[in-house]
Scaffold this active site. Structure first.
Site, short mmCIF file in Angstrom:
data_model
loop_
_atom_site.label_atom_id
_atom_site.label_comp_id
_atom_site.label_asym_id
_atom_site.label_seq_id
_atom_site.Cartn_x
_atom_site.Cartn_y
_atom_site.Cartn_z
N ASP A 195 14.60 -15.43 32.56
CA ASP A 195 13.74 -16.54 32.94
C ASP A 195 12.80 -16.79 31.77
O ASP A 195 11.67 -16.28 31.74
CB ASP A 195 12.93 -16.19 34.20
CG ASP A 195 13.81 -15.76 35.36
OD1 ASP A 195 14.91 -16.31 35.48
OD2 ASP A 195 13.40 -14.87 36.14
N HIS A 242 0.85 -1.20 0.00
CA HIS A 242 0.00 0.00 0.00
C HIS A 242 0.88 1.25 0.00
O HIS A 242 1.86 1.32 0.74
CB HIS A 242 -0.89 0.00 1.25
CG HIS A 242 -1.64 1.28 1.47
ND1 HIS A 242 -1.34 2.17 2.49
CD2 HIS A 242 -2.68 1.84 0.79
CE1 HIS A 242 -2.16 3.20 2.44
NE2 HIS A 242 -2.98 3.02 1.42
N HIS A 278 2.83 10.96 -5.20
CA HIS A 278 2.85 11.24 -3.75
C HIS A 278 1.47 10.95 -3.20
O HIS A 278 0.55 10.58 -3.94
CB HIS A 278 3.28 12.69 -3.45
CG HIS A 278 2.20 13.72 -3.61
ND1 HIS A 278 1.78 14.53 -2.59
CD2 HIS A 278 1.45 14.05 -4.68
CE1 HIS A 278 0.83 15.35 -3.03
NE2 HIS A 278 0.61 15.08 -4.29
#
Length: 903
Positions: A801, A349, A393
């Protein structure tokens, strides 16, 4: 500034004489017989490590003089001075391309004659193709850097490294890491630089490497490795022995013992039994097993005896042969002879944009990058420009402008470099007739035979041609003049569905007003973007619970409510994991909205839905519906441009229940409209997409260029699901995983049930009577897991962890996630040994997402992820390498079983 007189520019070696004996052919180097390539490369490397003072060009008028050099490990480019200090570097692995001369956009801003082109070069790096634009004092220096960088990118850094890389990294990456990892860690651990490590330095290193072994165990291994006269210190060779002891994999060692009858090695028969039983390989011969031993066993004695020891077995299991991704899927492996409508097609897009939708830069480089990454549908928004030249643009915004001609030249150059399957050029035409003719002229002259579809063979003219029949072709998607217009007419009127017109009026730059309106629009745009940045906190940070993909059941009731205190309807693309509650993408599809959202106007997926509870939302809805009720817009279309459109005619949104008149057309839907159809008429939408192409594009409220979740639209068979490629994140990770399943060629064949017949993708039992798959994943261990990049507790210095979360993403009924227990204080080789089970109704479109987290008192920090298509997973014992994190992986066992009946 004249930098040519700097003493720092005088390197020890002059490579001009060497460079003259080489010439470039298609990006590679050919040497005359009297020079050895390795010798030449070593000279380049030495020169780069000595360093060079060069000018770094920026957007402004002044350049910066910096001293650039290659680091000792030849792994990154560094420079000084810099406020970033140690972070001032570019990794060699991140470099995408090195271009000679003044080719980049930055160079184009400087007047001709400002710099000698022979002294100029650009380094493109990172996922977004950022450029480092440099000017050296001489052509020889530029050539040295260009040559050296290209060799480094190819994996060659000295006389022996080509063969070494072929033996190691290219064949089994873990062994390549073994070549360089101990050297790098040794240098970092050697604080006083005496060339040896004490026990205290080793213990500090263990902590840095996330290894939490008992001190007594570390001291024992230290003592066993310390074999020379200098007791109490490890030199580099001794450290390698220590590191090898420390890194021997218990899980792989036990697996090897299982199939070797408790020998310390696998012979050819043992290996054959392992490959057939566990890895589900067929037709395995003893000769093939001996080839594996010869290739991966590092010990000459073992190799001679046909034995695969633990090091060789580890090398093999960490090679591409032991990766979870099916190596056959690195190539096109699907039938490419069906109509285009039978394929998912990777789409971009507003391809030209580098950043947000309101104020960012437009660059032709984006087309090169997107096309080479596999995208097959690019967007070109065309407007009238000065001097009769059409420009590209984002209309009505402050985005910069580039020439249409430059865009088409770039597309022509890069369309088929890595991929021969057809490219769709989605033209958004806002130009006058005069400039439309100029567009048609450029398209015809520049693209030439790539536009000629006369030779395309299509047995059934009512259907679209196949990707195979369109190889090397570019399809223009755009408006076409009605058939009832006279053949002599040079122009005519067509409907105008202007996606740019969907932008909020207060964000529009109307009628090219560059004075009062421009400043007002700029201020509004900045406020909108600042609001999004503040709300998201950390761009692309993973959210623990917001990625369950689902849609509304047919009853219209949400299957899962979001418990977030904010209206987090941004598809989970950009929100911080910290201090946020569980949040599902279901919230994006629900008609229920929460009050008080700061993001409602900026980023809601549901701008088209009426909600009397929200004043801001009502205003937005009124704008949406006023556009719907507005008299249909029309525009003038040039015959020359119309004639370039054949199979991909742009049409207005159809009622998906109406029979389509032709397959040679493309309907475009905003994500909002597509969601509404998907909720209300899912089965009809699926049937609609069996015959013609559908393109989905992001909501106009995604001004920050965030991405929506593409999976629901793939579930409905939508082919062209367009994403903002400049916004790296989870949605693009899904997109990459989807299209990696067919050699990243940009086309993935839909399941047969999506191409004929009808089913409801939102149903709890979408395909009754059909076999389902049971995925059984045993999460065994992790390897070299780093500390989180953006820890909630900052630079804690603690050993992580870790735990693993696995998520299935596909049809709503298949979406599910499970996680392992937490392993305390072990990032180097944590052991989980836990089994997770999933049921998948449609594995052909399902994606599997592996996420590794660090558990902490506040919540959890994201470490890394890997997303893979279900169809690309290999059975057996496999490594799942985390995307973008060298050598970090989890070790799993994959089993896929058939199950029948309702689950």
């Amino acid at each position: 500034m004249d930098i040519s007189k700097s003493p720092l520019l005088k390197n020890k070696f002059s490579v001009a004489r060497l460079a003259e004996d080489f010439f470039w052919v298609g990006g590679s180097i050919v040497a005359s017989p009297r020079w050895k390539i390795g010798h030449f490369v070593e000279r380049c490397m030495s020169s780069m490590q000595t360093g060079t003072q060069m000018i770094k060009l920026r957007g402004g008028s002044k350049g910066l003089v910096r001293f650039y050099y290659l680091d000792d490990h030849r792994s990154c480019i560094r420079w000084r001075p810099s406020r970033k200090n140690e972070k001032a570097k570019i990794s060699i692995d991140s470099i995408q391309e090195v271009c000679e001369g003044k080719q980049s956009e930055i160079f184009q801003r400087y007047a001709d004659g400002s710099f000698d082109p022979n002294c100029c070069f650009s380094i493109y790096y990172g996922d977004h193709m950022e450029s480092l634009d440099l000017v050296s004092c001489s052509a020889e220096e530029a050539r040295t850097w260009i040559t050296g960088l290209k060799y480094l990118m190819a994996g060659i850094s000295d006389e022996d490294s080509l063969s070494k890389r072929q033996r190691t990294r290219d064949q089994y990456p873990s062994c390549a890491a073994w070549e360089c990892f101990p050297a790098q860690t040794f240098d970092e651990a050697d604080k006083n630089g005496d060339g040896s490590l004490s026990i205290s330095e080793v213990l500090q290193l263990m902590h840095k490497l996330n290894v939490n072994l008992p001190r007594q165990k570390v001291k024992q291994m230290f003592k066993e490795a310390d074999t020379d006269d200098n007791q109490g210190m490890l030199d580099f060779e001794e450290f390698c022995a220590f590191y090898k002891m420390m890194s021997t994999r218990r899980d792989l060692y036990l697996l090897m013992l299982t199939y070797s009858n408790h020998k310390d090695y696998l012979d050819a028969d043992d290996l054959k039994r392992f490959l057939e039983t566990e890895q589900k390989m067929t037709n395995v011969t003893k000769e093939h097993c001996l080839e594996i031993i010869s290739k991966f066993e590092p010990c000459p004695e073992n190799k001679k005896e046909g034995a695969l020891g633990i090091d060789g077995f580890t090398n093999y299991m960490r090679s591409p042969s032991g990766d979870i991704f099916n190596p056959e899927h690195y190539q096109v492996n699907q039938d490419m002879s069906y109509p285009l409508s039978h394929y998912f097609i990777t789409s971009s897009h507003n391809t030209y944009l580098m950043g947000d939708q309101l104020m960012s830069q437009s660059r032709v480089d984006m087309y090169a990058w997107v096309l080479q990454s596999g995208c097959r549908c690019v967007e070109v928004d065309c407007w009238d420009g000065p001097d009769g030249e059409p420009i590209v643009h984002h209309g009505y915004t402050l985005t910069s402008k580039i020439l249409f001609k430059d865009v088409i030249e770039t597309i022509n150059k890069y369309a088929f470099i890595k991929n021969e399957y057809p490219v769709i050029l989605s033209i958004e035409n806002h130009c006058s007739i005069v400039q439309q003719k100029k567009m048609a002229q450029y398209l015809t002259e520049i693209l030439g035979d790539k536009l000629d579809l006369s030779s395309v063979h299509n047995d059934d003219s009512t259907k679209l041609p196949s990707p195979a029949s369109l190889k090397g072709k570019i399809l223009v998607k755009g408006k076409k003049l009605p058939a009832n217009i006279s053949d002599d007419a040079e122009e005519g009127e067509v409907s105008d569905e202007d996606s740019a017109d969907e932008i909020d009026d207060d964000c529009k730059l109307m009628n090219g007003d560059a004075s009062a309106n421009r400043k007002r629009v700029e201020n509004i745009a900045k406020k909108k973007l600042d609001s999004l940045i503040k709300e998201s906190k950390i761009r692309d940070c993973e959210d623990p619970n917001n990625f369950t993909v689902s849609t509304l059941p047919s009853s219209g009731k949400a299957g899962l409510k979001s418990d977030s205190k904010k209206d987090d309807v941004e598809s989970g693309e950009d929100f911080s994991a910290s201090k946020r509650h569980s949040r599902s993408l279901m919230g994006s599809f629900s008609k229920r909205k929460k009050k008080g959202s700061k993001l409602k106007k900026a980023s809601s997926l549901e701008e088209g839905e009426d909600d009397s509870d929200s004043q801001g939302n009502s205003a937005r809805s009124s704008v949406h519906y006023s556009r719907v009720n507005r008299q249909k817009k029309t525009m003038k279309l040039s015959r020359a441009l119309s004639d370039l459109v054949k199979y991909t005619k742009s049409v207005g949104i159809h009622d998906v229940e109406t029979e389509i008149s032709s397959s040679w057309q493309v309907s475009s839907f905003s994500e909002t409209k597509a969601h509404q159809i998907l909720q209300q008429k899912p089965a009809q939408y699926l049937r609609f997409n069996q015959h013609q192409l559908s393109r989905i594009y992001p909501s106009s409220y995604r001004v920050d260029s965030s991405n929506y979740n593409p999976q629901p639209f793939w579930n409905a068979g939508c082919q062209l699901v367009a994403l903002n490629y400049q916004s790296e994140g989870r949605m693009l990770q899904l997109n990459r995983a989807k299209f990696s399943a067919n050699g990243n060629c940009g086309y993935v064949l839909k399941p047969n049930c999506m191409c004929q017949g009808v089913f409801n993708p939102n149903s709890e039992d979408p395909l009754p009577g059909q076999l389902k798959k049971q995925l059984v994943l045993r999460i065994i261990s992790g390897q070299q897991l780093p500390k989180p990049r953006d820890s909630m507790l900052g630079d804690r210095g603690e050993i992580i962890d870790p735990f693993v979360e696995v998520e299935v993403i596909g049809l709503p009924v298949d979406c599910f996630k499970e996680q392992t227990r937490v392993v305390d204080d072990n990032g180097f080789n944590p052991m989980w040994e836990e089994t997770l089970v999933f049921t998948v109704h449609m594995p052909e479109i399902a994606l599997i997402r592996f996420l590794v987290w660090d558990h902490d008192p506040i919540g959890r920090d994201f470490i890394g992820q890997r997303t893979i298509a279900f169809s690309s997973m290999m059975p057996g014992y496999r490594h799942v390498y985390l995307e973008g994190i060298e050598e970090a992986s989890i070790f799993v066992h994959v089993a896929i079983n058939d199950i029948c009946g309702k689950v």
